[in-house]
Design an enzyme around this catalytic site. Structure first.
Site, PDB file in Angstrom:
ATOM      1  N   GLU A  94       0.814  -1.212   0.000  1.00  0.00           N
ATOM      2  CA  GLU A  94       0.000   0.000   0.000  1.00  0.00           C
ATOM      3  C   GLU A  94       0.853   1.270   0.000  1.00  0.00           C
ATOM      4  O   GLU A  94       0.335   2.364  -0.261  1.00  0.00           O
ATOM      5  CB  GLU A  94      -0.938  -0.003   1.203  1.00  0.00           C
ATOM      6  CG  GLU A  94      -1.992  -1.096   1.121  1.00  0.00           C
ATOM      7  CD  GLU A  94      -2.864  -1.199   2.345  1.00  0.00           C
ATOM      8  OE1 GLU A  94      -4.073  -1.499   2.201  1.00  0.00           O
ATOM      9  OE2 GLU A  94      -2.360  -0.985   3.469  1.00  0.00           O
ATOM     10  N   MET A 105      -9.371  -2.875   8.060  1.00  0.00           N
ATOM     11  CA  MET A 105      -8.933  -3.334   9.375  1.00  0.00           C
ATOM     12  C   MET A 105      -8.182  -2.264  10.169  1.00  0.00           C
ATOM     13  O   MET A 105      -7.700  -2.557  11.263  1.00  0.00           O
ATOM     14  CB  MET A 105      -8.061  -4.587   9.223  1.00  0.00           C
ATOM     15  CG  MET A 105      -8.801  -5.749   8.580  1.00  0.00           C
ATOM     16  SD  MET A 105      -7.772  -7.221   8.272  1.00  0.00           S
ATOM     17  CE  MET A 105      -7.499  -7.797   9.948  1.00  0.00           C
ATOM     18  N   ASP A 155     -11.947  -5.407  -3.535  1.00  0.00           N
ATOM     19  CA  ASP A 155     -12.829  -6.581  -3.544  1.00  0.00           C
ATOM     20  C   ASP A 155     -14.181  -6.146  -3.010  1.00  0.00           C
ATOM     21  O   ASP A 155     -14.347  -5.022  -2.520  1.00  0.00           O
ATOM     22  CB  ASP A 155     -12.248  -7.710  -2.675  1.00  0.00           C
ATOM     23  CG  ASP A 155     -12.099  -7.288  -1.217  1.00  0.00           C
ATOM     24  OD1 ASP A 155     -13.037  -7.540  -0.443  1.00  0.00           O
ATOM     25  OD2 ASP A 155     -11.056  -6.707  -0.856  1.00  0.00           O
ATOM     26  N   GLY A 179     -12.543  -3.312   1.273  1.00  0.00           N
ATOM     27  CA  GLY A 179     -13.636  -4.063   0.677  1.00  0.00           C
ATOM     28  C   GLY A 179     -14.852  -3.185   0.497  1.00  0.00           C
ATOM     29  O   GLY A 179     -15.204  -2.390   1.382  1.00  0.00           O
TER      30      GLY A 179
END
Length: 225
Positions: free
Chosen positions: A13, A169, A193, A79
């Site tokens: 990232e 997260m 995703d 996500g």
């Protein structure tokens, strides 16, 4: 010269940001490596915090204590949770909170706040860059928890309970730490995703593409802040 902090959970990232910034001075503090660059009139400090909320909160606090940034940008992939959000879209946090903790524990005990608002100027800056570059972006809530969401049943529960645009997260922890320090922050995430039963396969396929897209946006944000 302003100091802008950038925090990502995984090396992938931050890889594109570091490549674009070039050789950095690296400072090792409290178990974290902080890469320091001067870029277009500002000081950019970036760090890979590691995955999940404890790592993210610790890294954010160490960053604030040692570099006194003017703002914190949390970057990376996430996500998609809202039906309007597609893979490779950008979600810009309006607020963040954990999805795996009863808000009562944060509202009724320190810090007496369970939802951490992002900075409006940073939100608008991210939106402007996305618009100018033809990238679809969404303002919305990002929720965080101690698991990679790749289950349609769990996704449906999180959607019903929190109505988020994205799940990750770390964002809630970064926002929590910034709230306690009165620090402007935003989380800018590219969707890798759809956080469902195909999540793991989709993540592997789109992670690098998503990470590169959000890295370019975040670096452009540092030029406008």
């Amino acid at each position: 010269m302003k100091t802008i902090a950038i925090i990502g959970a995984m090396p992938s990232e931050l890889a594109d940001i570091r490549n674009m910034l070039g050789k950095a001075e690296i400072k090792h503090i409290s178990g974290f490596d902080f890469h320091v660059n001067e870029y277009k009139g500002n000081k950019i400090v970036n760090s890979c915090c590691g995955i999940a909320k404890v790592n993210a909160a610790l890294c954010t606090q160490v960053m604030i204590d040692n570099f006194s940034p003017d703002c914190v940008i949390n970057t990376g992939v996430a996500g998609g949770m809202d039906k309007s959000v597609k893979v490779c879209d950008i979600v810009i946090s309006t607020e963040v909170l954990p999805h795996d903790l009863d808000p009562h524990f944060l509202n009724d005990y320190p810090p007496y706040c369970a939802v951490f608002k992002a900075d409006e100027r940073l939100i608008e800056t991210a939106e402007k860059i996305c618009s100018e570059n033809g990238i679809k972006s969404h303002r919305g809530r990002i929720v965080s928890g101690e698991a990679f969401v790749s289950d349609s049943v769990l996704k449906a529960k999180i959607q019903a309970d929190f109505s988020p645009h994205a799940v990750d997260m770390e964002s809630a922890a970064v926002g929590h730490a910034c709230f306690l320090n009165s620090m402007p922050y935003v989380s800018v995430r590219c969707i890798s995703d759809n956080a469902d039963d195909d999540g793991a396969m989709s993540f592997d396929e789109f992670e690098k593409i998503a990470a590169k897209r959000v890295a370019e946006i975040v670096l452009k944000m540092t030029e406008l802040f």
